[in-house]
Design a protein around this motif. Structure first.
Motif, mmCIF file in Angstrom:
data_model
loop_
_atom_site.group_PDB
_atom_site.id
_atom_site.type_symbol
_atom_site.label_atom_id
_atom_site.label_comp_id
_atom_site.label_asym_id
_atom_site.label_seq_id
_atom_site.Cartn_x
_atom_site.Cartn_y
_atom_site.Cartn_z
ATOM 1 N N ALA A 169 0.821 -1.226 0.000
ATOM 2 C CA ALA A 169 0.000 0.000 0.000
ATOM 3 C C ALA A 169 0.846 1.264 0.000
ATOM 4 C CB ALA A 169 -0.903 0.006 1.231
ATOM 5 N N CYS A 170 2.147 1.116 0.025
ATOM 6 C CA CYS A 170 3.036 2.278 0.220
ATOM 7 C C CYS A 170 3.716 2.707 -1.082
ATOM 8 C CB CYS A 170 4.078 1.910 1.277
ATOM 9 S SG CYS A 170 5.351 3.163 1.458
ATOM 10 N N THR A 172 6.171 4.798 -1.448
ATOM 11 C CA THR A 172 7.638 4.816 -1.319
ATOM 12 C C THR A 172 8.201 3.422 -1.564
ATOM 13 O OG1 THR A 172 7.446 6.550 0.333
ATOM 14 C CG2 THR A 172 9.551 5.410 0.225
ATOM 15 N N PHE A 179 13.574 0.531 0.776
ATOM 16 C CA PHE A 179 12.747 1.090 1.857
ATOM 17 C C PHE A 179 12.271 -0.047 2.770
ATOM 18 C CE2 PHE A 179 8.523 2.983 3.231
ATOM 19 C CZ PHE A 179 9.098 3.874 4.131
ATOM 20 N N ALA A 182 6.677 0.290 6.555
ATOM 21 C CA ALA A 182 6.107 0.484 7.889
ATOM 22 C C ALA A 182 6.358 -0.753 8.752
ATOM 23 C CB ALA A 182 4.610 0.758 7.761
ATOM 24 N N CYS A 217 9.840 7.831 4.280
ATOM 25 C CA CYS A 217 8.371 7.851 4.430
ATOM 26 C C CYS A 217 7.828 9.224 4.076
ATOM 27 C CB CYS A 217 7.986 7.483 5.866
ATOM 28 S SG CYS A 217 6.252 7.804 6.241
ATOM 29 N N MET A 218 6.856 9.245 3.171
ATOM 30 C CA MET A 218 6.270 10.522 2.735
ATOM 31 C C MET A 218 4.886 10.726 3.358
ATOM 32 S SD MET A 218 7.399 10.573 -1.271
ATOM 33 C CE MET A 218 6.622 9.017 -1.711
ATOM 34 N N THR A 219 4.623 10.005 4.443
ATOM 35 C CA THR A 219 3.338 10.100 5.160
ATOM 36 C C THR A 219 2.151 9.853 4.222
ATOM 37 O OG1 THR A 219 4.488 11.850 6.379
ATOM 38 C CG2 THR A 219 2.265 11.389 7.058
ATOM 39 N N LEU A 220 2.255 8.854 3.412
ATOM 40 C CA LEU A 220 1.169 8.553 2.472
ATOM 41 C C LEU A 220 0.008 7.829 3.168
ATOM 42 C CD1 LEU A 220 3.366 7.458 -0.568
ATOM 43 C CD2 LEU A 220 2.218 9.650 -0.229
ATOM 44 N N LEU A 221 0.291 7.231 4.313
ATOM 45 C CA LEU A 221 -0.728 6.648 5.206
ATOM 46 C C LEU A 221 -1.398 5.359 4.727
ATOM 47 C CD1 LEU A 221 -2.508 9.889 6.477
ATOM 48 C CD2 LEU A 221 -0.516 8.749 7.416
ATOM 49 N N CYS A 223 -0.167 2.500 4.602
ATOM 50 C CA CYS A 223 0.221 1.408 5.507
ATOM 51 C C CYS A 223 -0.809 1.250 6.619
ATOM 52 C CB CYS A 223 1.618 1.656 6.075
ATOM 53 S SG CYS A 223 1.811 3.273 6.855
ATOM 54 N N ALA A 234 1.461 4.792 11.062
ATOM 55 C CA ALA A 234 1.870 6.161 10.740
ATOM 56 C C ALA A 234 2.187 6.932 12.019
ATOM 57 C CB ALA A 234 0.772 6.853 9.945
ATOM 58 N N ILE A 237 5.655 5.969 13.069
ATOM 59 C CA ILE A 237 6.700 6.539 12.210
ATOM 60 C C ILE A 237 6.903 8.012 12.582
ATOM 61 C CG2 ILE A 237 7.335 7.110 9.827
ATOM 62 C CD1 ILE A 237 5.708 4.590 8.982
HETATM 63 FE FE1 F3S Z 1 4.476 4.513 3.174
HETATM 64 FE FE2 F3S Z 1 3.079 4.508 5.368
HETATM 65 FE FE3 F3S Z 1 4.996 6.258 5.065
HETATM 66 S S1 F3S Z 1 2.303 4.265 3.338
HETATM 67 S S2 F3S Z 1 5.071 6.622 2.877
HETATM 68 S S3 F3S Z 1 5.245 4.043 5.168
HETATM 69 S S4 F3S Z 1 3.054 6.589 6.081
#
Ligand code: F3S
Ligand code: SF4
Ligand code: FES
Length: 248
Positions: A169-170, A172, A179, A182, A217-221, A223, A234, A237
């Motif tokens: 789901a990430c 990154t 990488f 999470a 991590c770009m805080t895509l959420l 995860c 999140a 992290i």
């Molecule tokens: Fe990936 Fe979760 Fe960070 S989806 S970019 S590890 S907040």
């Protein structure tokens, strides 16, 4: 007078599976459609099993526990990562599309090799307790008393089943092979909390204070949104990042 609820008509599910055998040079990725009569409390595991038993014995997918514990049945279900054994078909529309989790080596059809990825991550982050006491395998040392609240906190993070849904789901993780995801950052938090682990904050941060760790991590959420164990990924992290900034 109480009315007897009308029984809903059974649906015929149209299940499309992304099929590919990477070891067969003649195999091209393609969607194959199957029809399955929906049954009460049917999970995707049951539906796929029925397809394999009654329609196509060559269909590949992974299952062990059928109870959301082993983490082996992760797949992309109508565009979202999830566990097939915990997904009820009644929660899905009639047309269901299934694909393997991205970011992991494809074994065939819906079966992917999460084990090699998880092992690589685990070795890089050294996700085991580092303690001279434990190296002597002294049972008294191993049985150190721990505050119940702390044990609870650690137990909460240990509920991860390494299913790979957070990696799939990430964004990154799709762009950066190195990488740790999470799942890796969750493990670092788990060992950092453990009083038996003698590593210092600086040693932990050396492992993940980089672009393949928290700074990737770009805080895509995604995860946290798709973790089937509802781990607060999140949030952790963000916590790790704040700790790192304050101890840098
Ligand atoms: Fe990936 Fe979760 Fe960070 S989806 S970019 S590890 S907040
Ligand atoms: Fe699966 Fe959640 Fe563990 Fe990620 S953190 S591997 S989504 S259980
Ligand atoms: Fe074990 Fe689904 S079969 S988690």
């Amino acid at each position: 007078m109480n009315q007897i609820p009308l029984r809903q008509a059974r649906r015929t599910l149209q299940i499309q599976v992304l099929r590919h055998n990477p070891v067969d040079p003649a195999s091209e990725p393609h969607l194959q459609a199957f029809e399955v009569e929906e049954a009460d409390a049917m999970t995707l595991f049951i539906a796929l099993n029925e397809i394999r038993e009654q329609q196509d014995p060559s269909l590949q997918f992974d299952f062990v526990c059928r109870a959301g514990i082993c983490g082996s049945c992760g797949m992309i279900i109508n565009g979202r990562p999830g566990l097939a054994c915990r997904t009820l078909t009644r929660d899905l529309p009639e047309r269901i599309t299934l694909a393997p989790l991205p970011a992991f080596r494809l074994i065939g059809d819906l079966s992917v090799d999460t084990g090699t990825w998880m092992r690589g991550m685990s070795e890089r982050l050294e996700t085991w307790i580092h303690s001279e006491g434990l190296e002597r395998v002294d049972i008294d040392t191993m049985e150190q008393v721990m505050e119940p609240e702390l044990a609870e906190q650690i137990y909460e993070l240990e509920r991860c089943i390494e299913c790979g849904c957070c990696v799939a789901a990430c964004g990154t993780a799709q762009m950066r092979e190195d990488f740790v995801g999470a799942v890796g950052l969750n493990q670092i938090t788990r060992f950092r909390l453990d009083p038996r682990d003698e590593r210092t904050d600086a040693e932990f941060y050396e492992l993940v204070g980089n672009e393949s760790g928290v700074f990737g991590c770009m805080t895509l959420l995604g995860c946290e949104d798709f973790c089937p164990k509802d781990l607060p990924l999140a949030t952790q992290i963000a916590f790790l990042r704040r700790r790192m900034a304050s101890t840098a």
